[in-house]
Write a protein that holds these residues in place. Sequence first.
Motif, PDB file in Angstrom:
ATOM      1  N   VAL A  15      97.450  43.474 -17.264  1.00 55.39           N
ATOM      2  CA  VAL A  15      98.695  44.186 -16.966  1.00 55.39           C
ATOM      3  C   VAL A  15      98.599  45.641 -17.418  1.00 55.39           C
ATOM      4  O   VAL A  15      98.933  46.567 -16.679  1.00 55.39           O
ATOM      5  CB  VAL A  15      99.892  43.492 -17.650  1.00 55.39           C
ATOM      6  N   SER A  16      98.120  45.840 -18.643  1.00 50.71           N
ATOM      7  CA  SER A  16      97.991  47.194 -19.176  1.00 50.71           C
ATOM      8  C   SER A  16      96.984  48.006 -18.374  1.00 50.71           C
ATOM      9  O   SER A  16      97.244  49.160 -18.009  1.00 50.71           O
ATOM     10  CB  SER A  16      97.569  47.140 -20.646  1.00 50.71           C
ATOM     11  N   VAL A  17      95.831  47.430 -18.094  1.00 47.83           N
ATOM     12  CA  VAL A  17      94.770  48.156 -17.386  1.00 47.83           C
ATOM     13  C   VAL A  17      95.195  48.490 -15.960  1.00 47.83           C
ATOM     14  O   VAL A  17      94.954  49.602 -15.467  1.00 47.83           O
ATOM     15  CB  VAL A  17      93.465  47.340 -17.401  1.00 47.83           C
ATOM     16  N   ARG A  18      95.851  47.554 -15.294  1.00 55.17           N
ATOM     17  CA  ARG A  18      96.349  47.839 -13.938  1.00 55.17           C
ATOM     18  C   ARG A  18      97.389  48.951 -13.970  1.00 55.17           C
ATOM     19  O   ARG A  18      97.447  49.784 -13.062  1.00 55.17           O
ATOM     20  CB  ARG A  18      96.944  46.572 -13.306  1.00 55.17           C
ATOM     21  N   GLY A  19      98.198  48.959 -15.019  1.00 53.48           N
ATOM     22  CA  GLY A  19      99.193  50.028 -15.151  1.00 53.48           C
ATOM     23  C   GLY A  19      98.550  51.391 -15.312  1.00 53.48           C
ATOM     24  O   GLY A  19      98.991  52.378 -14.702  1.00 53.48           O
ATOM     25  N   ILE A  20      97.498  51.465 -16.131  1.00 46.02           N
ATOM     26  CA  ILE A  20      96.773  52.726 -16.307  1.00 46.02           C
ATOM     27  C   ILE A  20      96.167  53.170 -14.981  1.00 46.02           C
ATOM     28  O   ILE A  20      96.284  54.333 -14.569  1.00 46.02           O
ATOM     29  CB  ILE A  20      95.680  52.589 -17.381  1.00 46.02           C
ATOM     30  N   ALA A  21      95.514  52.222 -14.289  1.00 43.40           N
ATOM     31  CA  ALA A  21      94.875  52.552 -13.011  1.00 43.40           C
ATOM     32  C   ALA A  21      95.895  53.069 -12.001  1.00 43.40           C
ATOM     33  O   ALA A  21      95.632  54.030 -11.263  1.00 43.40           O
ATOM     34  CB  ALA A  21      94.156  51.322 -12.460  1.00 43.40           C
ATOM     35  N   ALA A  22      97.068  52.446 -11.970  1.00 42.43           N
ATOM     36  CA  ALA A  22      98.092  52.852 -11.004  1.00 42.43           C
ATOM     37  C   ALA A  22      98.589  54.269 -11.287  1.00 42.43           C
ATOM     38  O   ALA A  22      98.749  55.080 -10.364  1.00 42.43           O
ATOM     39  CB  ALA A  22      99.261  51.866 -11.046  1.00 42.43           C
ATOM     40  N   VAL A  23      98.822  54.591 -12.553  1.00 45.56           N
ATOM     41  CA  VAL A  23      99.303  55.928 -12.891  1.00 45.56           C
ATOM     42  C   VAL A  23      98.224  56.971 -12.612  1.00 45.56           C
ATOM     43  O   VAL A  23      98.518  58.070 -12.127  1.00 45.56           O
ATOM     44  CB  VAL A  23      99.774  55.985 -14.357  1.00 45.56           C
ATOM     45  N   LEU A  24      96.961  56.647 -12.897  1.00 45.31           N
ATOM     46  CA  LEU A  24      95.881  57.591 -12.605  1.00 45.31           C
ATOM     47  C   LEU A  24      95.784  57.866 -11.109  1.00 45.31           C
ATOM     48  O   LEU A  24      95.477  58.990 -10.691  1.00 45.31           O
ATOM     49  CB  LEU A  24      94.548  57.051 -13.127  1.00 45.31           C
TER      50      LEU A  24
END
Length: 220
Positions: free
Chosen positions: A142-151
């Motif tokens: 969840v955290s990693v997907r969130g980072i990827a989405a914002v990037l």
Amino acid sequence: MTDTREAGTADELVAAARQLFVAGVMSHSGHANLSARLDGERFLLSPGWVRDLKADEMATLNFDGEVVDGQLRAAGAEIIAMHSIVYRARPQVGAVIHTHSPAATAFAVAHRPLPCRTEPMLRFGQAEEVPVVPWGPRGSDVSVRGIAAVLEQRPTTAAVLLANHGLLVFGADPQGAAQLVTAIEESAEAELAARALGGAVDFPTGALEAVRASMARVVA
């Protein structure tokens, strides 16, 4: 360290960690993790507490999270994906730093983007607000997907705030990333202090271009 390049990169990370403590931007615990890209899909990663960090404490990992040299404590293993996702998304990034810098973390806890209203942020690579990544357990999908989405949504940002967690900054090299951590923490402190004076004020139109022109004259 398996070769001279890795040893030199480890020394750069040690120097960057020291730079953060000297600047006074670390949390009481001294928690942070720093990494630097090596050749191919490999990077060096520090342990989670970097006060008095030593070069031989680094581990070498690939982007799939496998330790290929050195050792990594279980707690450190949770943050591998947080670093590797930045390297995958941003091929030009050479270093990633995660801290719990207090003022920046206040914005993360409040789920409030940090505006760019100080000149050091402009000069050290964050000429826009620092966006917030929605909360997810540290190192989780969840955290990693969130980072990827914002990037993906913010292709020019050089930092993100991790909701209810801390700050994640990335740059061309460890020193540059550490300079931006310091600039962001100072800006967060100034933003909070300015509220007592009626609130911070945005830069005028064209400020970024003016700063770039000023810097170019100094270099020339």
